[in-house]
Design a protein around this motif. Sequence first.
Motif, PDB file in Angstrom:
ATOM      1  N   ALA A 158       0.844  -1.199   0.000  1.00 44.93           N
ATOM      2  CA  ALA A 158       0.000   0.000   0.000  1.00 44.93           C
ATOM      3  C   ALA A 158       0.876   1.244   0.000  1.00 44.93           C
ATOM      4  CB  ALA A 158      -0.918   0.004   1.223  1.00 44.93           C
ATOM      5  N   VAL A 175      -4.238   0.713  -1.991  1.00 39.57           N
ATOM      6  CA  VAL A 175      -3.935  -0.643  -1.534  1.00 39.57           C
ATOM      7  C   VAL A 175      -3.849  -1.559  -2.742  1.00 39.57           C
ATOM      8  CG1 VAL A 175      -4.716  -2.571  -0.098  1.00 39.57           C
ATOM      9  CG2 VAL A 175      -5.090  -0.217   0.665  1.00 39.57           C
ATOM     10  N   LEU A 183      -7.559  -4.885   4.426  1.00 40.38           N
ATOM     11  CA  LEU A 183      -7.850  -3.485   4.135  1.00 40.38           C
ATOM     12  C   LEU A 183      -8.103  -2.679   5.412  1.00 40.38           C
ATOM     13  CD1 LEU A 183      -8.293  -1.313   1.963  1.00 40.38           C
ATOM     14  CD2 LEU A 183     -10.699  -1.983   1.920  1.00 40.38           C
ATOM     15  N   LEU A 186      -4.832  -2.001   7.161  1.00 41.22           N
ATOM     16  CA  LEU A 186      -4.006  -1.020   6.448  1.00 41.22           C
ATOM     17  C   LEU A 186      -4.543   0.397   6.646  1.00 41.22           C
ATOM     18  CD1 LEU A 186      -3.211  -2.994   3.192  1.00 41.22           C
ATOM     19  CD2 LEU A 186      -1.608  -2.362   5.002  1.00 41.22           C
TER      20      LEU A 186
END
Length: 198
Positions: A158, A175, A183, A186
């Motif tokens: 990312a 990403v 996700l 992150l």
Amino acid sequence: MLNPSKEQPTTLHIYNFGGVFGNRKIIKGEDKITTLYFMQNTRSSLHWTFDLHADGPDGPLLCRAQSSYNGPPLMHEVNHGPTLSMTAVRRPVKMERKLGTFDGTVFFKGPDQKEYRWRTTARLFSAVMEVRTGFGGIWQHLSRSSCQCLDAEDALIATYRVTSMSVTKDGVLVVQPPGKFMLDLLVATSLAMRTPNN
């Protein structure tokens, strides 16, 4: 290595709610309209915390993050970085700097128990840095005020590009397909990297 599925990266837009010094952020999808996440930040003189919700301020809690002690040095107190409590994972995720790393790199473990790291791309004398993604050698140009998340093999997972000339927009999180399985993590770790005094 080529990306046979031709899956595209996911792009999220992060906005400061309440101006540049606001304590809330709204994270929108690629269309810049759909609200995907909402972050509320609180700060004391010794540490900060934030709550990350799905869909908006009334959505389900995804993560609660708290920095380590940020005050004046005490006997044996060391800043190890923030700790994230991800509700889906039910285990704390520690973000920490390793001994001997002075470049702002912060390490954490993903839900797959592999080590990942956020690294700031700020360099004193360079305005742009080039990195290669793991998909067919694609090159990306990153500004000096960006962060990138890499895995143990240095593949790009990312990128957080900071918006420099905007009061309301903090940045863009991109990403790559290999990072989409985590996700939420992150988003949380990139926001922790962007919170001052992490």
